[in-house]
Design a protein around this motif. Structure first.
Motif, PDB file in Angstrom:
ATOM      1  N   ILE A  92       0.840  -1.204   0.000  1.00 25.73           N
ATOM      2  CA  ILE A  92       0.000   0.000   0.000  1.00 25.73           C
ATOM      3  C   ILE A  92       0.871   1.250   0.000  1.00 25.73           C
ATOM      4  O   ILE A  92       0.617   2.212  -0.740  1.00 25.73           O
ATOM      5  CB  ILE A  92      -0.958  -0.012   1.214  1.00 25.73           C
ATOM      6  CG1 ILE A  92      -2.026  -1.075   1.024  1.00 25.73           C
ATOM      7  CG2 ILE A  92      -1.604   1.355   1.414  1.00 25.73           C
ATOM      8  CD1 ILE A  92      -2.875  -1.318   2.260  1.00 25.73           C
ATOM      9  N   PHE A  93       1.931   1.232   0.799  1.00 23.42           N
ATOM     10  CA  PHE A  93       2.810   2.403   0.884  1.00 23.42           C
ATOM     11  C   PHE A  93       3.486   2.677  -0.453  1.00 23.42           C
ATOM     12  O   PHE A  93       3.559   3.818  -0.898  1.00 23.42           O
ATOM     13  CB  PHE A  93       3.854   2.186   1.982  1.00 23.42           C
ATOM     14  CG  PHE A  93       4.755   3.357   2.179  1.00 23.42           C
ATOM     15  CD1 PHE A  93       4.289   4.499   2.801  1.00 23.42           C
ATOM     16  CD2 PHE A  93       6.063   3.326   1.724  1.00 23.42           C
ATOM     17  CE1 PHE A  93       5.119   5.598   2.981  1.00 23.42           C
ATOM     18  CE2 PHE A  93       6.895   4.413   1.898  1.00 23.42           C
ATOM     19  CZ  PHE A  93       6.425   5.549   2.523  1.00 23.42           C
ATOM     20  N   VAL A  95       2.516   1.839  -3.481  1.00 26.57           N
ATOM     21  CA  VAL A  95       1.541   2.307  -4.468  1.00 26.57           C
ATOM     22  C   VAL A  95       1.193   3.777  -4.220  1.00 26.57           C
ATOM     23  O   VAL A  95       1.175   4.590  -5.152  1.00 26.57           O
ATOM     24  CB  VAL A  95       0.275   1.415  -4.449  1.00 26.57           C
ATOM     25  CG1 VAL A  95      -0.868   2.048  -5.207  1.00 26.57           C
ATOM     26  CG2 VAL A  95       0.591   0.043  -5.001  1.00 26.57           C
ATOM     27  N   LEU A  96       0.939   4.123  -2.952  1.00 26.78           N
ATOM     28  CA  LEU A  96       0.635   5.532  -2.636  1.00 26.78           C
ATOM     29  C   LEU A  96       1.826   6.440  -2.926  1.00 26.78           C
ATOM     30  O   LEU A  96       1.663   7.563  -3.417  1.00 26.78           O
ATOM     31  CB  LEU A  96       0.216   5.656  -1.171  1.00 26.78           C
ATOM     32  CG  LEU A  96      -1.143   5.066  -0.809  1.00 26.78           C
ATOM     33  CD1 LEU A  96      -1.386   5.181   0.690  1.00 26.78           C
ATOM     34  CD2 LEU A  96      -2.242   5.767  -1.582  1.00 26.78           C
ATOM     35  N   PHE A  97       3.013   5.964  -2.647  1.00 29.79           N
ATOM     36  CA  PHE A  97       4.223   6.756  -2.883  1.00 29.79           C
ATOM     37  C   PHE A  97       4.422   7.020  -4.372  1.00 29.79           C
ATOM     38  O   PHE A  97       4.723   8.141  -4.785  1.00 29.79           O
ATOM     39  CB  PHE A  97       5.425   5.995  -2.297  1.00 29.79           C
ATOM     40  CG  PHE A  97       6.627   6.842  -2.076  1.00 29.79           C
ATOM     41  CD1 PHE A  97       6.670   7.749  -1.039  1.00 29.79           C
ATOM     42  CD2 PHE A  97       7.729   6.725  -2.914  1.00 29.79           C
ATOM     43  CE1 PHE A  97       7.787   8.528  -0.824  1.00 29.79           C
ATOM     44  CE2 PHE A  97       8.846   7.503  -2.710  1.00 29.79           C
ATOM     45  CZ  PHE A  97       8.880   8.404  -1.662  1.00 29.79           C
ATOM     46  N   ILE A  99       2.064   6.869  -6.774  1.00 31.77           N
ATOM     47  CA  ILE A  99       0.971   7.713  -7.273  1.00 31.77           C
ATOM     48  C   ILE A  99       1.198   9.179  -6.898  1.00 31.77           C
ATOM     49  O   ILE A  99       1.036  10.081  -7.736  1.00 31.77           O
ATOM     50  CB  ILE A  99      -0.394   7.201  -6.740  1.00 31.77           C
ATOM     51  CG1 ILE A  99      -0.758   5.895  -7.422  1.00 31.77           C
ATOM     52  CG2 ILE A  99      -1.496   8.239  -6.968  1.00 31.77           C
ATOM     53  CD1 ILE A  99      -1.981   5.217  -6.842  1.00 31.77           C
ATOM     54  N   THR A 100       1.588   9.419  -5.662  1.00 32.45           N
ATOM     55  CA  THR A 100       1.857  10.789  -5.223  1.00 32.45           C
ATOM     56  C   THR A 100       3.009  11.395  -6.014  1.00 32.45           C
ATOM     57  O   THR A 100       2.948  12.567  -6.421  1.00 32.45           O
ATOM     58  CB  THR A 100       2.181  10.808  -3.717  1.00 32.45           C
ATOM     59  OG1 THR A 100       1.115  10.193  -3.010  1.00 32.45           O
ATOM     60  CG2 THR A 100       2.388  12.222  -3.208  1.00 32.45           C
ATOM     61  N   SER A 101       4.053  10.625  -6.262  1.00 31.15           N
ATOM     62  CA  SER A 101       5.208  11.135  -7.011  1.00 31.15           C
ATOM     63  C   SER A 101       4.826  11.469  -8.450  1.00 31.15           C
ATOM     64  O   SER A 101       5.249  12.501  -8.989  1.00 31.15           O
ATOM     65  CB  SER A 101       6.329  10.104  -7.002  1.00 31.15           C
ATOM     66  OG  SER A 101       6.726   9.834  -5.690  1.00 31.15           O
ATOM     67  N   CYS A 124      11.692   3.696  -3.408  1.00 28.99           N
ATOM     68  CA  CYS A 124      10.906   2.607  -4.008  1.00 28.99           C
ATOM     69  C   CYS A 124      11.726   1.323  -4.089  1.00 28.99           C
ATOM     70  O   CYS A 124      11.208   0.234  -3.826  1.00 28.99           O
ATOM     71  CB  CYS A 124      10.421   3.006  -5.398  1.00 28.99           C
ATOM     72  SG  CYS A 124       9.096   4.220  -5.359  1.00 28.99           S
TER      73      CYS A 124
END
Length: 154
Positions: A92-93, A95-97, A99-101, A124
Motif C-alpha cells: 500500500i505504501f 503504491v501511494l508513494f 501515485i503521489t510522485s 521505491c
C-alpha cells in the motif's frame, strides 16, 4: 418445621450446583494465517489444540511429547500473520508513494530535474527489496508450518 426442611433441601441443591465443577472448555488463544488455524482451549485441566487446514480439523491434547512442536506451530503462524500484515502495508505504501510522485511530477515538471526523482527511486527500490525479502521469509515459514502441521496431525 416444614419450611426449615424445604430450606435445607434447597440449600443442599444449590450447594451441589456451586461446588460441582462443570466441564466447560476455557478459551485461551486463537490464531490463523494463510489457511492454517489453531485454537487453544483448556478442558478438565488439559490443554487441547484444535488445528485446522483446508477444512480438516484435528484435536490434539497437549503433552510432554508434542509441546515443543505445538509451540513452534503457534510461533510460525504468528510470524506468518505479522509478515502478511507487513507486506500488505508495504505494498500500500509503495503504491501511494508512486501515485503521489507521479501526480507531483505532472503538476510540477521542474521536479524531474531535481534530486526528488533520485530520492523517490531509492525509496521505491528499498521498499521493493524489503517486500521481496518478506515474501521469501513468508515462503520459508509457510513450508515450516506445513511441516509442523503434518508432524502434528499424523
Amino acid at each position: 418445621m416444614a419450611n426449615y426442611r424445604q430450606l435445607f433441601f434447597y440449600s443442599c441443591i444449590l450447594a451441589c450446583f456451586f461446588f460441582s465443577r462443570p466441564a466447560f472448555a476455557t478459551f485461551i488463544e486463537k490464531g490463523d494465517a494463510m489457511g492454517y488455524q489453531y485454537t487453544i482451549t483448556i478442558l478438565n485441566d488439559t490443554r487441547q489444540w484444535h488445528v485446522e487446514y483446508e477444512n480438516k480439523e484435528h484435536l490434539i491434547d497437549e503433552n510432554a511429547d508434542n509441546i515443543s512442536n505445538l509451540e513452534a506451530y503457534r510461533t510460525l503462524i504468528r510470524w506468518m500473520a505479522q509478515q502478511t500484515l507487513e507486506m500488505t502495508l508495504q505494498a500500500i505504501f509503495i503504491v501511494l508513494f508512486i501515485i503521489t510522485s507521479v501526480i507531483l511530477c505532472l503538476y510540477n515538471p521542474a521536479l524531474l530535474k531535481h534530486p526528488f526523482v533520485l530520492i523517490v527511486s531509492f525509496t521505491c527500490v528499498f521498499i521493493l527489496y524489503s517486500l521481496f525479502t518478506n515474501l521469501d521469509s513468508l515462503r520459508e515459514n509457510n513450508a515450516n508450518v506445513r511441516y509442523y502441521h503434518l508432524l502434528l496431525t499424523q
